[in-house]
Design an enzyme around this catalytic site. Sequence first.
Site, PDB file in Angstrom:
ATOM      1  N   ASN A   4      32.474  44.454  40.326  1.00 55.58           N
ATOM      2  CA  ASN A   4      31.296  44.028  39.584  1.00 55.58           C
ATOM      3  C   ASN A   4      30.339  45.201  39.407  1.00 55.58           C
ATOM      4  OD1 ASN A   4      32.390  41.695  41.234  1.00 55.58           O
ATOM      5  ND2 ASN A   4      30.950  40.603  39.955  1.00 55.58           N
TER       6      ASN A   4
ATOM      7  N   HIS B 251      31.679  42.727  35.133  1.00 55.76           N
ATOM      8  CA  HIS B 251      32.490  43.723  35.834  1.00 55.76           C
ATOM      9  C   HIS B 251      32.407  45.037  35.057  1.00 55.76           C
ATOM     10  CE1 HIS B 251      34.787  41.259  38.888  1.00 55.76           C
ATOM     11  NE2 HIS B 251      34.079  40.361  38.231  1.00 55.76           N
TER      12      HIS B 251
ATOM     13  N   HIS C 273      27.958  37.467  34.525  1.00 55.30           N
ATOM     14  CA  HIS C 273      28.751  37.968  35.649  1.00 55.30           C
ATOM     15  C   HIS C 273      29.578  39.127  35.087  1.00 55.30           C
ATOM     16  CE1 HIS C 273      31.052  37.405  39.498  1.00 55.30           C
ATOM     17  NE2 HIS C 273      31.996  38.003  38.775  1.00 55.30           N
TER      18      HIS C 273
ATOM     19  N   ARG D 267      31.568  36.877  48.298  1.00 53.88           N
ATOM     20  CA  ARG D 267      32.679  36.117  47.727  1.00 53.88           C
ATOM     21  C   ARG D 267      33.555  37.016  46.856  1.00 53.88           C
ATOM     22  NH1 ARG D 267      35.116  35.025  42.915  1.00 53.88           N
ATOM     23  NH2 ARG D 267      33.070  34.889  41.908  1.00 53.88           N
ATOM     24  N   ASP D 268      33.019  37.455  45.727  1.00 56.31           N
ATOM     25  CA  ASP D 268      33.801  38.219  44.762  1.00 56.31           C
ATOM     26  C   ASP D 268      34.212  39.579  45.314  1.00 56.31           C
ATOM     27  OD1 ASP D 268      35.039  39.108  42.504  1.00 56.31           O
ATOM     28  OD2 ASP D 268      33.379  38.743  41.154  1.00 56.31           O
TER      29      ASP D 268
ATOM     30  N   CYS E  63      39.168  40.394  40.359  1.00 55.89           N
ATOM     31  CA  CYS E  63      39.889  39.125  40.343  1.00 55.89           C
ATOM     32  C   CYS E  63      41.360  39.343  40.695  1.00 55.89           C
ATOM     33  CB  CYS E  63      39.782  38.479  38.962  1.00 55.89           C
ATOM     34  SG  CYS E  63      40.742  36.961  38.788  1.00 55.89           S
TER      35      CYS E  63
END
Length: 319
Positions: free
Chosen positions: A255, A215, A213, A21-22, A246
């Site tokens: 990340n 980064h 989460h 996803r990310d 993002c």
Amino acid sequence: MNQAQVLTLPAKAIICEVAPRDGFQAEPEWIPTEQKVRIVRELAKTGIQMMEITSFVHPKAIPQLKDAEEVVRQVQDLEGIKLRALVPNIRGTQRAIDAGIKKLKLMLSATDSHSLSNANCLVEEAQEGFKPIIELAEKHRVKVGGSISVAFGCPFEGKVPLERIVTIVERYKQMGIDEISLADTTGMANPKQVFDLLGHLKEAFSHMTFSMHLHNTRGMALANAVAALQQGVIHFDSSIAGLGGCPYAPGATGNIATEDLVHAFSEMGIETGIQLEPLIRVAGYVKETLGHDGGSCMLQAGPSSQLHARPKNQQKLAD
């Protein structure tokens, strides 16, 4: 003589792989569905037990994830791994439920500026909009977790006041949410800040489960992970090969790399259930497939256990 202090850390940690996803959402070139599925399957072989498989956003918002349903359909046979998906609204929630997803993650910003950029509305308005999502999920017995993006620093507003985070968590609590992901979306956090915020939240909301989460925009992600461990947090997101970023946060980068996090935890005696060597091989495959990585120490230097032959003039030391 002062007694030496002993660093006490949890015996285990649970890592959720978020690259599907990310990581993928930040890629400008289309990744064919079959490649996405292959990466997911290879990751599943490493012992990863949880994965954020996709986001059910509108295809115009993030074209890279327009094949969300198909990706989920093709990995439904995977055993021993829990799949979750990010949902932005009621339509995305219904799509995720119809696709067979059993755990959803809400997307919310800590600041109004980031929320306007990301969701085109203010934070309180966005959070109020979660109520029908939660009701629909409960109807289908689907678990819902919350999140707070830019929780440690916003690229538009800077440091986020503690009171704002507490207010958001309190609203989540009133909605029946008991799991919240705290995201350092643009890598603005520092270990003391992480330790202090988590200490306050865990005391004020002792029934809640908090996850991190992180980064690695400014190289602080691993240090921040250790600070979270010191507060007893054991749930972490990470992305293979350090992919991610993002689209709605200036300067956002990948990340923390899953292989780096697993290696670090292993070196500290923290069990993750994930096999490092296969994980590094998958990271290499991802880098080869996409043409780059997002910053992976394991791909650069390998694990600490990987020793090299001594220089010839030092061979006598081995005799």
